[in-house]
Design a protein around this motif. Sequence first.
Motif, PDB file in Angstrom:
ATOM      1  N   GLY A 101       0.786  -1.227   0.000  1.00  0.00           N
ATOM      2  CA  GLY A 101       0.000   0.000   0.000  1.00  0.00           C
ATOM      3  C   GLY A 101       0.816   1.273   0.000  1.00  0.00           C
ATOM      4  O   GLY A 101       0.479   2.219   0.734  1.00  0.00           O
ATOM      5  N   LEU A 102       1.863   1.333  -0.800  1.00  0.00           N
ATOM      6  CA  LEU A 102       2.681   2.548  -0.874  1.00  0.00           C
ATOM      7  C   LEU A 102       2.062   3.562  -1.833  1.00  0.00           C
ATOM      8  O   LEU A 102       1.363   3.190  -2.778  1.00  0.00           O
ATOM      9  N   PRO A 103       2.323   4.840  -1.635  1.00  0.00           N
ATOM     10  CA  PRO A 103       1.723   5.884  -2.478  1.00  0.00           C
ATOM     11  C   PRO A 103       2.397   6.017  -3.851  1.00  0.00           C
ATOM     12  O   PRO A 103       1.893   6.743  -4.711  1.00  0.00           O
ATOM     13  N   ALA A 104       3.543   5.360  -4.057  1.00  0.00           N
ATOM     14  CA  ALA A 104       4.226   5.381  -5.351  1.00  0.00           C
ATOM     15  C   ALA A 104       4.709   3.973  -5.661  1.00  0.00           C
ATOM     16  O   ALA A 104       5.034   3.202  -4.745  1.00  0.00           O
ATOM     17  N   ASP A 105       4.745   3.638  -6.959  1.00  0.00           N
ATOM     18  CA  ASP A 105       5.145   2.283  -7.343  1.00  0.00           C
ATOM     19  C   ASP A 105       6.615   2.231  -7.766  1.00  0.00           C
ATOM     20  O   ASP A 105       7.027   1.387  -8.563  1.00  0.00           O
ATOM     21  N   TYR A 106       7.407   3.134  -7.248  1.00  0.00           N
ATOM     22  CA  TYR A 106       8.846   3.167  -7.530  1.00  0.00           C
ATOM     23  C   TYR A 106       9.541   3.784  -6.326  1.00  0.00           C
ATOM     24  O   TYR A 106       8.902   4.288  -5.403  1.00  0.00           O
ATOM     25  N   GLY A 107      10.858   3.762  -6.338  1.00  0.00           N
ATOM     26  CA  GLY A 107      11.622   4.402  -5.281  1.00  0.00           C
ATOM     27  C   GLY A 107      12.413   3.416  -4.446  1.00  0.00           C
ATOM     28  O   GLY A 107      12.565   2.235  -4.790  1.00  0.00           O
ATOM     29  N   VAL A 108      12.943   3.889  -3.327  1.00  0.00           N
ATOM     30  CA  VAL A 108      13.781   3.107  -2.428  1.00  0.00           C
ATOM     31  C   VAL A 108      13.225   3.256  -1.017  1.00  0.00           C
ATOM     32  O   VAL A 108      13.169   4.358  -0.474  1.00  0.00           O
ATOM     33  N   LEU A 109      12.794   2.144  -0.438  1.00  0.00           N
ATOM     34  CA  LEU A 109      12.202   2.154   0.894  1.00  0.00           C
ATOM     35  C   LEU A 109      13.292   2.055   1.947  1.00  0.00           C
ATOM     36  O   LEU A 109      14.166   1.179   1.882  1.00  0.00           O
TER      37      LEU A 109
END
Length: 416
Positions: free
Chosen positions: A314-322
Motif C-alpha cells: 500500500g505505498l503511495p508510489a510504485d517506484y523508489g527506495v524504501l
Amino acid sequence: MKLRPVLLVLLLLAGFYYLTTRGASSRALIPWAHGVSRASFVPAAGEGSVDRSVGSDDGPLGNFHLTESASAAPAFDAEEQQNIAVYRKALPSVVNITSTAVSYDFFNRPVPQQGQGSGFVLDKEGHILTNNHVIDNAQRVEVTLSDKHKYKATVIGIDTHHDLALLSITAPGLVPATLSDSGGLVVGQKVYAIGNPFGLSGTMTRGMISAIRSIGTSGTQGGGGAIEDAIQTDAAINPGNSGGPLLNSRGEVIGITTLIASSGADQSAGIGFAIPINTAKAVLDDFAHYGKVRRPSLDIETLPIGPDIAEQIGLPADYGVLVEKTMPGGAAEKAGLRGGNQRVYMGNTPIDLGGDLIVGMDGQEVQTPQDLSQALTRHKAGDVVTVTVFRGQRKLNLKVTLGDAKDAISLPGRST
C-alpha cells in the motif's frame, strides 16, 4: 633422281648442326625455344603493381606468377591512420604492473606468486592509476614503462568500492596520459584498449561502446562495490588488461578497464567493462585533498520498490527506495529520516516496513537504488542534499548532510 632424298637428308642435318652449335649465342632471343626466364617483370592490370614470373617449366612447381606492389612505402587508409595515431599517442603513457604476493604451501613454506595488470601515467611526478585488484595484498609492486625500464612502486591510496588504486614511482621523462570527459559518451562510439593481456605488453584492441550501465562488482576482484555508468565495450579485454586505459578516437582516456564477462573462460567474450574516467577523477580529487576517499553515504539500508511490492504494502508510489533501517548517528538519522518499524517476511527474507520511501534527490527522480547511488556519486561527504520522501501519504523534502562511507581506506606511505 635417287640422289635427291640423300641430299635432302644431308641438308636437314647441316641445318640442325648449325642451330645447335653456332646459334647458341642467340638463345636468349628465342624464348619459345628455351622457356621463360627465371624472373621477369611486366606491368599488371592493377595500377601500382607488377606481375613477377617465378620458377621454370622444368621446376617442381612449374611456372607461376606473383602480383606485387610496385610502391616502396606502405599506404594506409584513413581508418588505419587513426588507429596508428591513437596507438602512438597513448602507448608512452601505458605501463605494465607486476605485483608479488606471498602464499604458503602445504608445508607452510612461503611461495611467491605474481600477478600482472596495466595502468597509465597521470603526471610527470610519477603518479599512476590502476585497479585495486591488480595490487591487492601485494608485498611488492613493480612498474614497467613502455621503454622497458622497471621501477619499484609505492601504493599511495586505494578505493575498494570503485576498484581503483593510486601508485607512485620515481622515473625521468614520464609521458602523462590525456584525460577526457566521460559524461557525454554514447553507444556506438569507437574505443581502443591498450594494456598487457596475458603478459603481451603494448597490445591494442579496438571496438565500440556497447552500452552504458551500472554494474555490481560483487563476486569479482573489484571489492564488492558498484560501478555507476560503467562503459561496456566489445573491444577485446583479457586478464592483464585490468587497470589499463580505454581511449576515444583522439587517444584520450575515457575509462579504466576493470572486468570482463567471461562465462568462466577467463578470456574475452566480447563483453568488457571500464570505470568511467569522471569517477576516477572524483576519487583522485579526494586523495589529493583528504588523503583518502570520502565516498558520500546516507547511512541507510534500503529495499527497492516496484509496482508489485508497492501494491502489496500500500505505498503511495510504485517506484523508489524504501528505508528499512537508519544507522545510529548516521546522516539519515540526524536529518530525521525514518526506518521501518514492522517486521514482515517476503518469502524467507525478513524486511522492515513503515519507513520513508525515497523518490527523489535534489529535484531528480529516484526510481531504483542505482538512481540513488548515481545521485550520491555527484556529491562528496559533507555536502547537503535535499531528499524527497513519502512518509505515509505525505510528501516531504528533508535536508541531509551526507556522511562519509567507511569502507574506502588509504594507505599513505605503504611501500611494496
